[in-house]
Design a protein around this motif. Structure first.
Motif, mmCIF file in Angstrom:
data_model
loop_
_atom_site.group_PDB
_atom_site.id
_atom_site.type_symbol
_atom_site.label_atom_id
_atom_site.label_comp_id
_atom_site.label_asym_id
_atom_site.label_seq_id
_atom_site.Cartn_x
_atom_site.Cartn_y
_atom_site.Cartn_z
ATOM 1 N N THR A 61 0.857 -1.192 0.000
ATOM 2 C CA THR A 61 0.000 0.000 0.000
ATOM 3 C C THR A 61 0.897 1.248 0.000
ATOM 4 O O THR A 61 2.065 1.179 0.371
ATOM 5 N N LEU B 210 3.085 4.439 0.730
ATOM 6 C CA LEU B 210 3.868 4.803 1.916
ATOM 7 C C LEU B 210 3.201 5.963 2.644
ATOM 8 O O LEU B 210 2.586 6.832 2.015
ATOM 9 N N ASP B 211 3.375 5.987 3.947
ATOM 10 C CA ASP B 211 2.939 7.132 4.748
ATOM 11 C C ASP B 211 4.116 8.120 4.718
ATOM 12 O O ASP B 211 5.043 8.028 5.535
ATOM 13 N N LEU B 212 4.086 9.049 3.766
ATOM 14 C CA LEU B 212 5.251 9.918 3.553
ATOM 15 C C LEU B 212 5.548 10.821 4.749
ATOM 16 O O LEU B 212 6.710 10.950 5.150
ATOM 17 N N ALA C 40 5.082 10.169 7.820
ATOM 18 C CA ALA C 40 5.697 9.324 8.858
ATOM 19 C C ALA C 40 7.132 8.975 8.456
ATOM 20 O O ALA C 40 8.039 8.963 9.295
ATOM 21 N N GLU D 274 5.448 17.060 7.262
ATOM 22 C CA GLU D 274 4.694 17.279 6.023
ATOM 23 C C GLU D 274 5.506 18.241 5.166
ATOM 24 O O GLU D 274 5.772 19.370 5.606
ATOM 25 N N SER E 127 0.904 12.811 -5.771
ATOM 26 C CA SER E 127 1.576 12.967 -4.471
ATOM 27 C C SER E 127 2.957 13.629 -4.569
ATOM 28 O O SER E 127 3.554 13.949 -3.540
#
Ligand SMILES: C[S@@+](CC[C@H](N)C(=O)[O-])C[C@H]1O[C@@H](n2cnc3c(N)ncnc32)[C@H](O)[C@@H]1O
Length: 228
Positions: free
Chosen positions: A48, A50-52, A54, A59, A130
């Motif tokens: 899935t 990536l949680d960028l 994190a 941010e 993204s």
């Protein structure tokens, strides 16, 4: 996106000693832990995005470099832009290890490296819209006609990159092979979301690959396309 032919030659699943030492030195945090597929460089089909925030601890606009090698462009360019985060894809483990060592040595904190195929990585690990920029500097040229099918930048790849860029985001490419530059221009110009900008190397430093191309008499092309 499934692609049978890769832009690199597959290597064994065994982790090379150089990357093993990187992990042993507790530097693994800079290497993204990607759910792997069958091969060491593949990405699991059910991975899935990536949680960028994190991954980078904040941010910020995210830039992706494809095939960064040991980071000759990446490290100075990332260091000069501390306001962005850079995720690099590189399949050659000694280069990943050298990059990580350099990031630590030069105390550059806004880079992470995913040691997997960038095609699968863009497709499975990054969401649509993204990325603020994508860099593809000196992709393997595969100059022989029978190897052209291995070239990374083709129609399907242009569609994939365009989909990952945010509107207004830029794709920067460089090559020292005129034939590949022509292919890049044609393929990107035909991609409905991408608009050509003036050719410009911007802040891209001169690297070993570039110097070698110049020494062998080849001209350097820097392309810039913007996502509409
Ligand atoms: C010719 S080198 C250029 C390295 C660097 N961009 C520079 O300008 O110094 C191309 C690099 O792309 C990497 N590469 C090729 N195909 C790739 C892929 N599909 N995903 C990630 N890396 C790839 C190779 O391992 C190699 O390090």
């Amino acid at each position: 996106m499934h692609r049978e032919v890769t832009s690199f030659v597959r290597r064994s699943a065994r982790m090379r000693e150089s990357l093993r030492r990187t992990y042993d030195a507790q530097l693994g945090g800079l290497v993204v832990d990607v759910p792997q597929g069958e091969l060491r460089t593949s990405v699991a089909a059910d991975a899935t995005p990536l949680d960028l925030p994190a991954l980078f601890g904040r941010e910020a606009p995210v830039v992706v470099e494809i095939g960064c090698g040991p980071g000759d462009s990446l490290v100075p360019m990332a260091a000069a832009r501390p306001e962005v985060d850079v995720l690099a894809f590189e399949v050659y483990e000694p280069a990943v290890a050298a990059l990580v060592a350099r990031l630590v040595r030069e105390d550059v904190g806004n880079v992470r490296v995913a040691p997997v195929d960038a095609v699968a990585g863009l497709d499975r690990l990054l969401g649509e819209g993204s990325l603020s920029e994508v860099w593809t500097f000196f992709p393997d040229p595969w100059p022989k006609a029978k190897h052209h099918k291995r070239r990374l930048v083709d129609r399907a790849f242009a569609d994939l990159v365009a989909s990952r860029l945010t509107p207004g985001g830029r794709w920067r490419l460089a090559t020292d092979w005129d034939g590949y530059a022509e292919q890049m221009r044609e393929v990107l110009a035909a991609q409905p979301l991408l608009v050509a900008e003036p050719e410009d190397r911007g802040d891209r430093p001169v690297t070993r690959f570039e110097r070698r191309g110049l020494a062998e008499g080849r001209a350097i092309t820097d392309l810039v396309f913007r996502r509409a």
